[in-house]
Motif scaffolding. Structure first.
Motif, PDB file in Angstrom:
ATOM      1  N   PHE A 286       0.567  -1.230   0.016  1.00  0.00           N
ATOM      2  CA  PHE A 286       0.055  -0.007   0.125  1.00  0.00           C
ATOM      3  C   PHE A 286       0.986   1.265   0.205  1.00  0.00           C
ATOM      4  N   GLY A 287       1.958   1.288  -0.641  1.00  0.00           N
ATOM      5  CA  GLY A 287       2.691   2.325  -1.047  1.00  0.00           C
ATOM      6  C   GLY A 287       2.526   2.908  -2.211  1.00  0.00           C
ATOM      7  N   ARG A 288       3.523   3.335  -3.149  1.00  0.00           N
ATOM      8  CA  ARG A 288       3.263   3.851  -4.367  1.00  0.00           C
ATOM      9  C   ARG A 288       3.965   3.022  -5.341  1.00  0.00           C
ATOM     10  N   LEU A 289       3.004   3.014  -6.598  1.00  0.00           N
ATOM     11  CA  LEU A 289       3.895   2.545  -7.759  1.00  0.00           C
ATOM     12  C   LEU A 289       4.373   3.760  -8.413  1.00  0.00           C
ATOM     13  N   VAL A 290       5.773   3.519  -8.679  1.00  0.00           N
ATOM     14  CA  VAL A 290       6.595   5.041  -9.140  1.00  0.00           C
ATOM     15  C   VAL A 290       7.183   4.618 -10.647  1.00  0.00           C
ATOM     16  N   ALA A 291       7.185   5.750 -11.383  1.00  0.00           N
ATOM     17  CA  ALA A 291       7.949   5.818 -12.524  1.00  0.00           C
ATOM     18  C   ALA A 291       8.820   7.207 -12.615  1.00  0.00           C
ATOM     19  N   TYR A 292       9.690   7.248 -13.339  1.00  0.00           N
ATOM     20  CA  TYR A 292      10.664   8.328 -13.451  1.00  0.00           C
ATOM     21  C   TYR A 292      10.596   8.513 -14.976  1.00  0.00           C
ATOM     22  N   ARG A 293      10.127   9.982 -15.422  1.00  0.00           N
ATOM     23  CA  ARG A 293      10.077  10.339 -16.737  1.00  0.00           C
ATOM     24  C   ARG A 293      11.508  10.773 -17.081  1.00  0.00           C
ATOM     25  N   TYR A 294      12.634   9.943 -17.912  1.00  0.00           N
ATOM     26  CA  TYR A 294      13.707  10.284 -18.426  1.00  0.00           C
ATOM     27  C   TYR A 294      13.750  10.841 -19.681  1.00  0.00           C
ATOM     28  N   ASP A 295      14.316  12.160 -19.663  1.00  0.00           N
ATOM     29  CA  ASP A 295      14.711  12.664 -21.233  1.00  0.00           C
ATOM     30  C   ASP A 295      15.932  13.143 -21.362  1.00  0.00           C
ATOM     31  N   GLY A 296      16.915  12.545 -20.694  1.00  0.00           N
ATOM     32  CA  GLY A 296      18.215  12.466 -21.164  1.00  0.00           C
ATOM     33  C   GLY A 296      19.070  13.554 -20.213  1.00  0.00           C
ATOM     34  N   GLU A 297      18.625  13.956 -19.226  1.00  0.00           N
ATOM     35  CA  GLU A 297      19.114  14.792 -18.129  1.00  0.00           C
ATOM     36  C   GLU A 297      20.308  14.123 -17.426  1.00  0.00           C
ATOM     37  N   PRO A 298      21.374  14.769 -17.303  1.00  0.00           N
ATOM     38  CA  PRO A 298      22.592  13.838 -16.508  1.00  0.00           C
ATOM     39  C   PRO A 298      22.338  14.118 -15.207  1.00  0.00           C
ATOM     40  N   VAL A 299      21.473  15.003 -14.638  1.00  0.00           N
ATOM     41  CA  VAL A 299      21.448  15.099 -13.170  1.00  0.00           C
ATOM     42  C   VAL A 299      19.681  15.118 -13.052  1.00  0.00           C
ATOM     43  N   LEU A 300      19.360  13.688 -12.069  1.00  0.00           N
ATOM     44  CA  LEU A 300      18.086  13.656 -11.854  1.00  0.00           C
ATOM     45  C   LEU A 300      17.188  14.870 -11.133  1.00  0.00           C
ATOM     46  N   ASP A 301      15.926  14.891 -11.648  1.00  0.00           N
ATOM     47  CA  ASP A 301      15.193  15.972 -11.282  1.00  0.00           C
ATOM     48  C   ASP A 301      13.983  15.512 -10.310  1.00  0.00           C
ATOM     49  N   GLU A 302      13.693  15.790  -9.227  1.00  0.00           N
ATOM     50  CA  GLU A 302      12.797  15.283  -8.074  1.00  0.00           C
ATOM     51  C   GLU A 302      11.368  15.581  -8.627  1.00  0.00           C
ATOM     52  N   GLU A 303      11.252  16.946  -9.971  1.00  0.00           N
ATOM     53  CA  GLU A 303       9.959  16.957 -10.189  1.00  0.00           C
ATOM     54  C   GLU A 303       9.591  15.751 -11.427  1.00  0.00           C
ATOM     55  N   LYS A 304      10.348  14.955 -11.693  1.00  0.00           N
ATOM     56  CA  LYS A 304      10.181  14.045 -12.979  1.00  0.00           C
ATOM     57  C   LYS A 304       9.766  12.633 -12.421  1.00  0.00           C
ATOM     58  N   PHE A 305       9.632  12.660 -11.008  1.00  0.00           N
ATOM     59  CA  PHE A 305       8.705  11.364 -10.606  1.00  0.00           C
ATOM     60  C   PHE A 305       7.616  11.347 -10.578  1.00  0.00           C
ATOM     61  N   THR A 306       6.813  10.434 -10.948  1.00  0.00           N
ATOM     62  CA  THR A 306       5.314  10.212 -11.154  1.00  0.00           C
ATOM     63  C   THR A 306       4.963   8.935 -10.280  1.00  0.00           C
ATOM     64  N   TRP A 307       3.970   9.052  -9.504  1.00  0.00           N
ATOM     65  CA  TRP A 307       3.347   7.925  -8.711  1.00  0.00           C
ATOM     66  C   TRP A 307       1.975   7.740  -8.609  1.00  0.00           C
ATOM     67  N   ILE A 308       1.629   6.597  -8.394  1.00  0.00           N
ATOM     68  CA  ILE A 308       0.109   6.332  -8.018  1.00  0.00           C
ATOM     69  C   ILE A 308       0.035   5.490  -6.744  1.00  0.00           C
ATOM     70  N   TYR A 309      -0.664   6.247  -5.811  1.00  0.00           N
ATOM     71  CA  TYR A 309      -0.826   5.425  -4.478  1.00  0.00           C
ATOM     72  C   TYR A 309      -1.431   4.147  -4.814  1.00  0.00           C
ATOM     73  N   VAL A 310      -1.251   3.151  -3.921  1.00  0.00           N
ATOM     74  CA  VAL A 310      -1.723   1.787  -3.951  1.00  0.00           C
ATOM     75  C   VAL A 310      -2.840   1.659  -2.810  1.00  0.00           C
ATOM     76  N   ASP A 311      -3.800   1.540  -2.880  1.00  0.00           N
ATOM     77  CA  ASP A 311      -4.877   1.491  -1.828  1.00  0.00           C
ATOM     78  C   ASP A 311      -5.589   0.167  -1.809  1.00  0.00           C
ATOM     79  N   PRO A 312      -6.301   0.019  -0.564  1.00  0.00           N
ATOM     80  CA  PRO A 312      -7.095  -1.315  -0.557  1.00  0.00           C
ATOM     81  C   PRO A 312      -7.917  -1.631  -1.689  1.00  0.00           C
ATOM     82  N   PRO A 313      -8.472  -0.660  -2.592  1.00  0.00           N
ATOM     83  CA  PRO A 313      -9.320  -1.111  -3.686  1.00  0.00           C
ATOM     84  C   PRO A 313      -8.489  -2.050  -4.530  1.00  0.00           C
ATOM     85  N   GLU A 314      -7.218  -1.840  -4.665  1.00  0.00           N
ATOM     86  CA  GLU A 314      -6.236  -2.852  -5.623  1.00  0.00           C
ATOM     87  C   GLU A 314      -6.725  -4.338  -5.476  1.00  0.00           C
ATOM     88  N   TRP A 315      -6.937  -4.534  -4.004  1.00  0.00           N
ATOM     89  CA  TRP A 315      -6.965  -5.816  -3.633  1.00  0.00           C
ATOM     90  C   TRP A 315      -8.290  -6.637  -4.087  1.00  0.00           C
TER      91      TRP A 315
END
Length: 332
Positions: free
Chosen positions: A297-326
């Motif tokens: 019940f944490g987060r399913l996370v993705a990072y949208r990478y576009d070639g940047e050499p330094v990672l950007d906190e704003e490019k993390f994307t996620w969906i919370y996993v909640d009980p309805p998933e089950w």
């Protein structure tokens, strides 16, 4: 299936962490990332999804999650690397040679049975489908170097990867390799352990940690990027805390020699595996872990990478996993 030279046809990459059977949440994440289901599989008009492994085990919709990922890989809208749970599944289901003295490469003991229980239960009525997925797992790369960034499930070990490429000339494995890897002291065993499970140090004086899921460990997981670490707290990297009296224990010379370093001037590296919590962000400017405990019940996370050499906190994307998933998914 995509070959390395074809990656440059995509404008960007969406790197996705451990799914563990959370198929409903995966659909929501793909939708949020701009993917849609066309011609029988999820796709984006100009981006490639990169899955970091651990699609199976633990979760409520493992068969559905595998179908999504497999369909995307076959449709060339995604690539997927091998996680330790895919590797474990192959060993669990592959007959062992008589010399091993057991029926399967991975022993069917109480601990191993428990880890794969949900997967086998959900495929109980689909044995041929499960057999085909086991064969597919054997084709998954252990790592991918995209030149501008890298992906591996748990740990990038330059020395072992270089030796592996020299020996095998591929980033994939086969049944013979997996059979050899059962010996944890062999090159194949050390490689699989390092790349899919990471680095660790034994606890001193035979100490034992009991994890939150009741499993007893005589080692603790360590960072493979620490620079000039001095104590256990400088290198520990796992959800379960060290005993309080070991937090400030000094690293011995031998322990320091066993640690790895992924330098800050290297290309960005993406990993899964480590059950992080909290708001996703880079571990270091060039390292991101995308496993944020989705199946707990944490987060399913993705990072949208576009070639940047330094990672950007704003490019993390996620969906919370909640009980309805089950709950059972709505019928089509």
């Amino acid at each position: 299936m995509l070959t390395t030279y074809e990656y440059d046809r995509y404008d960007g990459f969406d790197i996705i962490g451990d799914i563990h059977g959370c198929a409903e949440t995966l659909r929501r994440l793909l939708t949020k990332l701009g993917y849609s289901e066309k011609s029988g599989y999820w796709q984006h008009k100009n981006r490639l999804a990169v899955f970091l492994g651990d699609i199976v085990d633990r979760g409520p919709h493992i068969r559905e999650a595998l179908a999504i990922v497999y369909g995307m890989v076959e449709g060339e809208s995604a690539v997927c690397i091998m996680g330790n749970h895919e590797y474990n599944a192959v060993g669990y289901c592959t007959p062992a040679p008589e010399s091993l003295g057991r029926a399967y490469l991975r022993e069917h003991n109480k601990h191993h049975n428990r880890l794969i229980a949900e997967t086998l239960e959900q495929f109980a009525a689909y044995p041929e489908e499960w057999r085909e997925y086991i064969e597919w797992f054997k084709t998954l790369p252990l790592f991918i170097d995209f030149e501008h960034f890298r992906v591996v499930h748990a740990c990038w070990d330059h020395k072992l990867i270089k030796e592996y490429l020299q020996k095998y000339a591929t980033n994939k494995v086969n049944t013979r390799f997996i059979t050899r890897s059962v010996d944890r002291q062999s090159f194949e065993g050390r490689l699989m352990d390092r790349l899919t499970r990471g680095t660790d140090l034994p606890l001193p004086d035979g100490r034992v940690i009991t994890s939150k899921d009741g499993y007893q460990r005589r080692f603790f997981r360590t960072k493979f990027w620490s620079e000039n670490p001095q104590t256990y707290s400088d290198v520990v990297f796992q959800p379960d805390p060290l005993p309080e009296d070991l937090v400030d224990q000094a690293l011995s010379t031998d322990e320091k020699s066993r640690l790895l370093t992924y330098a800050q001037n290297e290309v960005p590296l993406f990993i899964g595996h480590y059950w992080l919590q909290g708001k996703p962000k880079p571990i270091r400017p060039n390292i991101a872990c995308l496993d944020y405990s989705a199946v707990k019940f944490g987060r399913l996370v993705a990072y949208r990478y576009d070639g940047e050499p330094v990672l950007d906190e704003e490019k993390f994307t996620w969906i919370y996993v909640d009980p309805p998933e089950w709950r059972d998914p709505e019928p089509d």
